[in-house]
Scaffold this motif. Sequence first.
Motif, PDB file in Angstrom:
ATOM      1  N   PHE A   9      34.279  30.308  47.815  1.00 15.35           N
ATOM      2  CA  PHE A   9      34.289  31.655  47.219  1.00 15.35           C
ATOM      3  C   PHE A   9      33.496  31.684  45.920  1.00 15.35           C
ATOM      4  O   PHE A   9      32.781  32.654  45.639  1.00 15.35           O
ATOM      5  N   LEU A  10      33.593  30.625  45.121  1.00 13.16           N
ATOM      6  CA  LEU A  10      32.850  30.549  43.862  1.00 13.16           C
ATOM      7  C   LEU A  10      31.348  30.541  44.127  1.00 13.16           C
ATOM      8  O   LEU A  10      30.583  31.243  43.453  1.00 13.16           O
ATOM      9  N   ILE A  11      30.925  29.784  45.114  1.00  8.43           N
ATOM     10  CA  ILE A  11      29.509  29.756  45.497  1.00  8.43           C
ATOM     11  C   ILE A  11      29.071  31.133  45.983  1.00  8.43           C
ATOM     12  O   ILE A  11      27.994  31.630  45.626  1.00  8.43           O
ATOM     13  N   GLU A  12      29.904  31.768  46.785  1.00  9.80           N
ATOM     14  CA  GLU A  12      29.586  33.103  47.303  1.00  9.80           C
ATOM     15  C   GLU A  12      29.400  34.111  46.167  1.00  9.80           C
ATOM     16  O   GLU A  12      28.422  34.865  46.147  1.00  9.80           O
ATOM     17  N   TYR A  13      30.337  34.132  45.212  1.00  9.52           N
ATOM     18  CA  TYR A  13      30.226  35.067  44.085  1.00  9.52           C
ATOM     19  C   TYR A  13      29.007  34.755  43.223  1.00  9.52           C
ATOM     20  O   TYR A  13      28.306  35.667  42.782  1.00  9.52           O
ATOM     21  N   THR A  14      28.739  33.488  42.984  1.00 13.88           N
ATOM     22  CA  THR A  14      27.606  33.103  42.150  1.00 13.88           C
ATOM     23  C   THR A  14      26.285  33.480  42.809  1.00 13.88           C
ATOM     24  O   THR A  14      25.400  34.052  42.163  1.00 13.88           O
ATOM     25  N   LYS A  15      26.153  33.185  44.100  1.00 15.17           N
ATOM     26  CA  LYS A  15      24.929  33.549  44.836  1.00 15.17           C
ATOM     27  C   LYS A  15      24.706  35.056  44.803  1.00 15.17           C
ATOM     28  O   LYS A  15      23.610  35.533  44.527  1.00 15.17           O
ATOM     29  N   LYS A  16      25.756  35.795  45.123  1.00 14.55           N
ATOM     30  CA  LYS A  16      25.631  37.251  45.169  1.00 14.55           C
ATOM     31  C   LYS A  16      25.264  37.816  43.801  1.00 14.55           C
ATOM     32  O   LYS A  16      24.440  38.721  43.691  1.00 14.55           O
ATOM     33  N   ALA A  17      25.870  37.269  42.741  1.00 14.91           N
ATOM     34  CA  ALA A  17      25.587  37.750  41.385  1.00 14.91           C
ATOM     35  C   ALA A  17      24.142  37.468  40.994  1.00 14.91           C
ATOM     36  O   ALA A  17      23.483  38.318  40.399  1.00 14.91           O
ATOM     37  N   LEU A  18      23.652  36.286  41.321  1.00 11.08           N
ATOM     38  CA  LEU A  18      22.272  35.950  40.964  1.00 11.08           C
ATOM     39  C   LEU A  18      21.258  36.703  41.822  1.00 11.08           C
ATOM     40  O   LEU A  18      20.207  37.108  41.332  1.00 11.08           O
ATOM     41  N   ASP A  19      21.586  36.907  43.103  1.00 10.49           N
ATOM     42  CA  ASP A  19      20.684  37.642  43.996  1.00 10.49           C
ATOM     43  C   ASP A  19      20.642  39.136  43.668  1.00 10.49           C
ATOM     44  O   ASP A  19      19.617  39.781  43.842  1.00 10.49           O
ATOM     45  N   SER A  20      21.750  39.672  43.198  1.00 12.70           N
ATOM     46  CA  SER A  20      21.840  41.104  42.919  1.00 12.70           C
ATOM     47  C   SER A  20      21.388  41.458  41.508  1.00 12.70           C
ATOM     48  O   SER A  20      21.434  42.622  41.123  1.00 12.70           O
ATOM     49  N   SER A  34      30.514  44.628  36.866  1.00 18.42           N
ATOM     50  CA  SER A  34      30.497  45.926  37.543  1.00 18.42           C
ATOM     51  C   SER A  34      31.363  45.934  38.810  1.00 18.42           C
ATOM     52  O   SER A  34      31.643  46.992  39.350  1.00 18.42           O
ATOM     53  N   LEU A  35      31.765  44.748  39.274  1.00 17.33           N
ATOM     54  CA  LEU A  35      32.582  44.648  40.483  1.00 17.33           C
ATOM     55  C   LEU A  35      34.062  44.873  40.195  1.00 17.33           C
ATOM     56  O   LEU A  35      34.539  44.567  39.104  1.00 17.33           O
ATOM     57  N   LYS A  36      34.753  45.382  41.204  1.00 13.73           N
ATOM     58  CA  LYS A  36      36.208  45.475  41.125  1.00 13.73           C
ATOM     59  C   LYS A  36      36.814  44.107  41.403  1.00 13.73           C
ATOM     60  O   LYS A  36      36.242  43.312  42.137  1.00 13.73           O
ATOM     61  N   LYS A  37      37.976  43.864  40.847  1.00 12.56           N
ATOM     62  CA  LYS A  37      38.690  42.627  41.157  1.00 12.56           C
ATOM     63  C   LYS A  37      39.122  42.659  42.611  1.00 12.56           C
ATOM     64  O   LYS A  37      39.374  43.733  43.166  1.00 12.56           O
ATOM     65  N   PRO A  38      39.222  41.479  43.251  1.00 15.14           N
ATOM     66  CA  PRO A  38      39.726  41.451  44.630  1.00 15.14           C
ATOM     67  C   PRO A  38      41.122  42.059  44.692  1.00 15.14           C
ATOM     68  O   PRO A  38      41.912  41.942  43.753  1.00 15.14           O
ATOM     69  N   GLY A  39      41.415  42.703  45.798  1.00 16.42           N
ATOM     70  CA  GLY A  39      42.668  43.422  45.965  1.00 16.42           C
ATOM     71  C   GLY A  39      43.901  42.532  46.028  1.00 16.42           C
ATOM     72  O   GLY A  39      43.821  41.307  46.035  1.00 16.42           O
TER      73      GLY A  39
END
Length: 81
Positions: A9-20, A34-39
């Motif tokens: 999950f950490l890799i996923e969030y980091t990749k998405k943040a850097l790509d976006s 800018s993201l909401k916290k996970p539900g």
Amino acid sequence: MDHTRFKDFLIEYTKKALDSSDGTPSGAESYLNSLKKPGVFAANEKKEAFQRARKIFSEMPDRPLWLVLKALGLTVEDLDM
């Protein structure tokens, strides 16, 4: 807590943040803020990974990317960049 799942999950969030963003720690920080916290029903590992990524990027927006990744416990190879 399942640490393998947390790291995924950490890799996923980091990749998405850097790509976006523009690929810098300050851009990734802006994106993560800018993201909401996970539900409520999200996995505990996902919540913890989100909080960790947001915290580290917020504390180190002016540092080099490799240093921020090291603080997260990741490498460039983990992100396949």
